[in-house]
Design a protein around this motif. Structure first.
Motif, PDB file in Angstrom:
ATOM      1  N   TYR A  52       0.851  -1.180   0.000  1.00  0.00           N
ATOM      2  CA  TYR A  52       0.000   0.000   0.000  1.00  0.00           C
ATOM      3  C   TYR A  52       0.889   1.233   0.000  1.00  0.00           C
ATOM      4  CZ  TYR A  52      -3.557   3.276   1.577  1.00  0.00           C
ATOM      5  OH  TYR A  52      -4.407   4.336   1.678  1.00  0.00           O
ATOM      6  N   LEU A  61      -0.833   6.788  14.018  1.00  0.00           N
ATOM      7  CA  LEU A  61      -1.777   5.764  13.578  1.00  0.00           C
ATOM      8  C   LEU A  61      -3.106   5.866  14.320  1.00  0.00           C
ATOM      9  CD1 LEU A  61       0.502   2.638  13.127  1.00  0.00           C
ATOM     10  CD2 LEU A  61      -0.414   4.161  11.391  1.00  0.00           C
ATOM     11  N   LEU A  74      -5.107   4.383   6.422  1.00  0.00           N
ATOM     12  CA  LEU A  74      -4.348   3.264   6.984  1.00  0.00           C
ATOM     13  C   LEU A  74      -5.083   2.616   8.152  1.00  0.00           C
ATOM     14  CD1 LEU A  74      -0.728   4.674   6.872  1.00  0.00           C
ATOM     15  CD2 LEU A  74      -1.694   2.851   5.472  1.00  0.00           C
ATOM     16  N   SER A  75      -5.741   3.434   8.961  1.00  0.00           N
ATOM     17  CA  SER A  75      -6.486   2.904  10.089  1.00  0.00           C
ATOM     18  C   SER A  75      -7.631   2.011   9.633  1.00  0.00           C
ATOM     19  CB  SER A  75      -7.011   4.053  10.942  1.00  0.00           C
ATOM     20  OG  SER A  75      -7.757   3.573  12.018  1.00  0.00           O
ATOM     21  N   MET A  78      -6.026  -1.302   8.421  1.00  0.00           N
ATOM     22  CA  MET A  78      -5.405  -2.131   9.459  1.00  0.00           C
ATOM     23  C   MET A  78      -6.428  -2.663  10.467  1.00  0.00           C
ATOM     24  SD  MET A  78      -1.738  -0.312  10.263  1.00  0.00           S
ATOM     25  CE  MET A  78      -2.420   0.450  11.661  1.00  0.00           C
ATOM     26  N   PHE A  79      -7.360  -1.811  10.872  1.00  0.00           N
ATOM     27  CA  PHE A  79      -8.247  -2.191  11.968  1.00  0.00           C
ATOM     28  C   PHE A  79      -9.656  -2.550  11.507  1.00  0.00           C
ATOM     29  CE2 PHE A  79      -5.150   0.891  13.856  1.00  0.00           C
ATOM     30  CZ  PHE A  79      -4.382  -0.080  14.480  1.00  0.00           C
ATOM     31  N   SER A  80      -9.928  -2.521  10.235  1.00  0.00           N
ATOM     32  CA  SER A  80     -11.186  -2.990   9.621  1.00  0.00           C
ATOM     33  C   SER A  80     -12.419  -2.347  10.237  1.00  0.00           C
ATOM     34  CB  SER A  80     -11.289  -4.507   9.709  1.00  0.00           C
ATOM     35  OG  SER A  80     -10.243  -5.117   9.040  1.00  0.00           O
TER      36      SER A  80
END
Length: 82
Positions: A52, A61, A74-75, A78-80
């Motif tokens: 990415y 983050l 990005l959050s 990464m954390f769906s």
């Protein structure tokens, strides 16, 4: 031959052909090694790896501490959250 009725031999041939196609396409090799490929640029995609890229680096983050859109992107990945 009655119209719309398939002979049993044709069903057997069709089933064997379908099994052959499934066997040929289902037996592809996937790289299982964890080390780098000898020619990483020419190796193509690596299964299980997501690459990415963003225009800038995130300052944090945590979406609570940052005002950048990069941090939210990005959050979310990464954390769906979606």
């Amino acid at each position: 031959m009655v119209r719309g009725v398939i002979r049993p031999e044709a069903r057997i041939v069709a089933a064997c052909m379908l099994a052959g196609v499934i066997a040929c396409t289902g037996c592809t090799k996937v790289t299982t090694g964890t080390g780098p490929a000898p020619h990483a640029a020419a190796a193509g995609p690596i299964p299980g790896v997501l690459r990415y890229a963003e225009v800038s680096e995130p300052d944090s983050l945590s979406t609570l501490l940052s005002t950048q859109i990069v941090t939210a992107d990005l959050s979310y990945l990464m954390f769906s959250y979606f």
